[in-house]
Scaffold this motif. Structure first.
Motif, PDB file in Angstrom:
ATOM      1  N   MET A   1       2.630  -5.950 -11.752  1.00 17.19           N
ATOM      2  CA  MET A   1       1.721  -6.438 -12.209  1.00 17.19           C
ATOM      3  C   MET A   1       1.295  -6.289 -13.724  1.00 17.19           C
ATOM      4  O   MET A   1       1.585  -5.270 -14.314  1.00 17.19           O
ATOM      5  N   ASN A   2       0.985  -7.250 -14.526  1.00 13.46           N
ATOM      6  CA  ASN A   2       0.578  -7.263 -15.931  1.00 13.46           C
ATOM      7  C   ASN A   2      -0.287  -8.316 -16.247  1.00 13.46           C
ATOM      8  O   ASN A   2      -0.735  -9.188 -15.530  1.00 13.46           O
ATOM      9  N   GLY A   3      -0.979  -8.113 -17.286  1.00 18.50           N
ATOM     10  CA  GLY A   3      -1.956  -8.757 -17.659  1.00 18.50           C
ATOM     11  C   GLY A   3      -3.102  -8.083 -18.740  1.00 18.50           C
ATOM     12  O   GLY A   3      -2.857  -6.850 -18.420  1.00 18.50           O
ATOM     13  N   PRO A   4      -3.731  -8.670 -19.449  1.00 17.89           N
ATOM     14  CA  PRO A   4      -4.540  -7.971 -20.262  1.00 17.89           C
ATOM     15  C   PRO A   4      -5.696  -6.868 -19.615  1.00 17.89           C
ATOM     16  O   PRO A   4      -6.138  -6.037 -20.193  1.00 17.89           O
ATOM     17  N   PHE A   5      -6.015  -7.263 -18.297  1.00 23.34           N
ATOM     18  CA  PHE A   5      -7.071  -6.593 -17.727  1.00 23.34           C
ATOM     19  C   PHE A   5      -6.566  -5.844 -16.595  1.00 23.34           C
ATOM     20  O   PHE A   5      -7.363  -5.019 -15.722  1.00 23.34           O
ATOM     21  N   VAL A   6      -5.276  -5.635 -16.646  1.00 22.24           N
ATOM     22  CA  VAL A   6      -4.554  -4.684 -15.553  1.00 22.24           C
ATOM     23  C   VAL A   6      -4.376  -3.300 -16.052  1.00 22.24           C
ATOM     24  O   VAL A   6      -4.034  -3.166 -17.113  1.00 22.24           O
ATOM     25  N   LEU A   7      -5.101  -2.146 -15.201  1.00 16.70           N
ATOM     26  CA  LEU A   7      -4.750  -0.909 -15.777  1.00 16.70           C
ATOM     27  C   LEU A   7      -4.012  -0.056 -14.821  1.00 16.70           C
ATOM     28  O   LEU A   7      -4.347  -0.170 -13.453  1.00 16.70           O
ATOM     29  N   PRO A   8      -2.937   0.652 -15.180  1.00 15.96           N
ATOM     30  CA  PRO A   8      -2.377   1.594 -14.273  1.00 15.96           C
ATOM     31  C   PRO A   8      -3.212   2.663 -13.624  1.00 15.96           C
ATOM     32  O   PRO A   8      -4.182   3.087 -14.524  1.00 15.96           O
ATOM     33  N   ALA A   9      -3.178   2.896 -12.365  1.00 15.71           N
ATOM     34  CA  ALA A   9      -3.743   3.967 -11.499  1.00 15.71           C
ATOM     35  C   ALA A   9      -2.910   4.853 -10.884  1.00 15.71           C
ATOM     36  O   ALA A   9      -3.223   5.502  -9.961  1.00 15.71           O
ATOM     37  N   ARG A  10      -1.641   4.696 -11.144  1.00 14.51           N
ATOM     38  CA  ARG A  10      -0.530   5.499 -10.487  1.00 14.51           C
ATOM     39  C   ARG A  10      -0.682   6.993 -10.177  1.00 14.51           C
ATOM     40  O   ARG A  10      -0.777   7.586  -9.369  1.00 14.51           O
ATOM     41  N   ASP A  11      -1.054   7.615 -11.469  1.00 19.21           N
ATOM     42  CA  ASP A  11      -1.339   9.095 -11.482  1.00 19.21           C
ATOM     43  C   ASP A  11      -2.515   9.355 -10.690  1.00 19.21           C
ATOM     44  O   ASP A  11      -2.843  10.512 -10.579  1.00 19.21           O
ATOM     45  N   ILE A  12      -3.475   8.556 -10.396  1.00 19.48           N
ATOM     46  CA  ILE A  12      -4.643   9.268  -9.691  1.00 19.48           C
ATOM     47  C   ILE A  12      -4.784   8.603  -8.351  1.00 19.48           C
ATOM     48  O   ILE A  12      -5.837   9.155  -7.703  1.00 19.48           O
ATOM     49  N   VAL A 103      -6.795  -2.145  -4.504  1.00 25.09           N
ATOM     50  CA  VAL A 103      -5.572  -1.349  -5.396  1.00 25.09           C
ATOM     51  C   VAL A 103      -4.369  -1.920  -5.255  1.00 25.09           C
ATOM     52  O   VAL A 103      -4.020  -1.851  -3.911  1.00 25.09           O
ATOM     53  N   GLN A 104      -3.752  -2.451  -6.083  1.00 29.30           N
ATOM     54  CA  GLN A 104      -2.445  -3.410  -5.538  1.00 29.30           C
ATOM     55  C   GLN A 104      -1.172  -2.847  -6.751  1.00 29.30           C
ATOM     56  O   GLN A 104      -1.308  -2.827  -7.908  1.00 29.30           O
ATOM     57  N   ASP A 105      -0.249  -2.423  -5.921  1.00 33.56           N
ATOM     58  CA  ASP A 105       0.889  -1.871  -6.436  1.00 33.56           C
ATOM     59  C   ASP A 105       0.454  -0.634  -7.474  1.00 33.56           C
ATOM     60  O   ASP A 105       1.082  -0.422  -8.738  1.00 33.56           O
ATOM     61  N   ASP A 106      -0.351   0.101  -7.069  1.00 34.39           N
ATOM     62  CA  ASP A 106      -0.908   1.358  -8.057  1.00 34.39           C
ATOM     63  C   ASP A 106      -1.518   0.837  -9.258  1.00 34.39           C
ATOM     64  O   ASP A 106      -1.508   1.455 -10.394  1.00 34.39           O
ATOM     65  N   HIS A 107      -2.155  -0.213  -9.251  1.00 33.07           N
ATOM     66  CA  HIS A 107      -2.673  -0.906 -10.400  1.00 33.07           C
ATOM     67  C   HIS A 107      -3.993  -1.486 -10.063  1.00 33.07           C
ATOM     68  O   HIS A 107      -4.454  -2.024  -8.760  1.00 33.07           O
ATOM     69  N   VAL A 108      -5.107  -1.705 -10.732  1.00 32.58           N
ATOM     70  CA  VAL A 108      -6.343  -2.288 -10.832  1.00 32.58           C
ATOM     71  C   VAL A 108      -6.433  -3.467 -11.726  1.00 32.58           C
ATOM     72  O   VAL A 108      -6.325  -3.183 -13.081  1.00 32.58           O
ATOM     73  N   ASP A 109      -6.800  -4.576 -11.139  1.00 32.63           N
ATOM     74  CA  ASP A 109      -6.862  -5.868 -12.256  1.00 32.63           C
ATOM     75  C   ASP A 109      -8.279  -6.065 -12.234  1.00 32.63           C
ATOM     76  O   ASP A 109      -9.081  -6.490 -11.483  1.00 32.63           O
ATOM     77  N   LEU A 110      -8.978  -5.847 -13.348  1.00 29.93           N
ATOM     78  CA  LEU A 110     -10.436  -5.912 -13.697  1.00 29.93           C
ATOM     79  C   LEU A 110     -10.794  -7.224 -14.074  1.00 29.93           C
ATOM     80  O   LEU A 110     -12.008  -7.544 -14.249  1.00 29.93           O
TER      81      LEU A 110
END
Length: 182
Positions: A1-12, A103-110
């Protein structure tokens, strides 16, 4: 997942009690909003976001600072105002129950969350100033600040005969006042 509003959350992910904070800016590719004011394409959104891991998913809370632009709802001059919007939503872990945000693929899309919060914060009837006088209904010219004299409303022709009666009463009242003074 990529895009300006996508944040990684894998470590939490699935580590309740963990938290990460992010500050970033996004330039809008398309305009947001359909009314007489909107967030124009190319405008900047400044986001301050906190991701918190909880048992059910990732709790996202934060603020968006932006500027909307458009026209005054009364006098139609151009306006631009800053706005700060707060948001909070739970991004659930994928599972049995279907939720609006996951949560999709350890990311959140805001993007959807931020767009909904920002657009819903736009004023329905924006004004350039709280006491904006608007436009003259006859000429369409912008009314300026009050000149001190009262605007005379046009009289419905069906009631014009009554105006003569009130004028006579007003003259009689003023004559009585003059007699009392002398």
């Amino acid at each position: 997942m990529n895009g300006p509003f996508v944040l990684p959350a894998r470590d939490i992910v699935r580590k309740p009690g963990e938290m990460r904070e992010h500050e970033f800016s996004v330039t809008l590719k398309d305009a947001w909003g359909e009314g007489i004011v909107s967030y124009e394409a190319g405008s900047e959104l400044d986001l301050d976001v906190r991701l918190e891991s909880v048992h059910e998913g990732i709790l996202v809370s934060g603020t968006v600072d932006a500027e909307y632009s458009g026209v005054c709802g009364r006098c139609l001059i151009d306006i631009a105002r800053p706005v700060e919007v707060e948001f909070q939503e739970l991004f659930a872990y994928p599972g049995e129950e279907e939720t609006d945000f996951e949560v999709q693929d350890d990311h959140v899309d805001l993007e959807t969350l931020v767009r909904d919060a920002a657009v819903l914060s736009l004023p329905f009837q924006p004004v350039c100033q709280p006491d904006c006088p608007g436009l003259d209904p006859e000429t369409g010219e912008r009314l300026t600040a009050s000149t001190g004299k009262e605007q005379v409303a046009p009289i419905d022709p069906r009631w014009s005969a009554l105006q003569q009666i009130t004028d006579q009463d007003g003259e009689a009242h003023s004559r009585a006042a003059e007699k009392e003074e002398s």
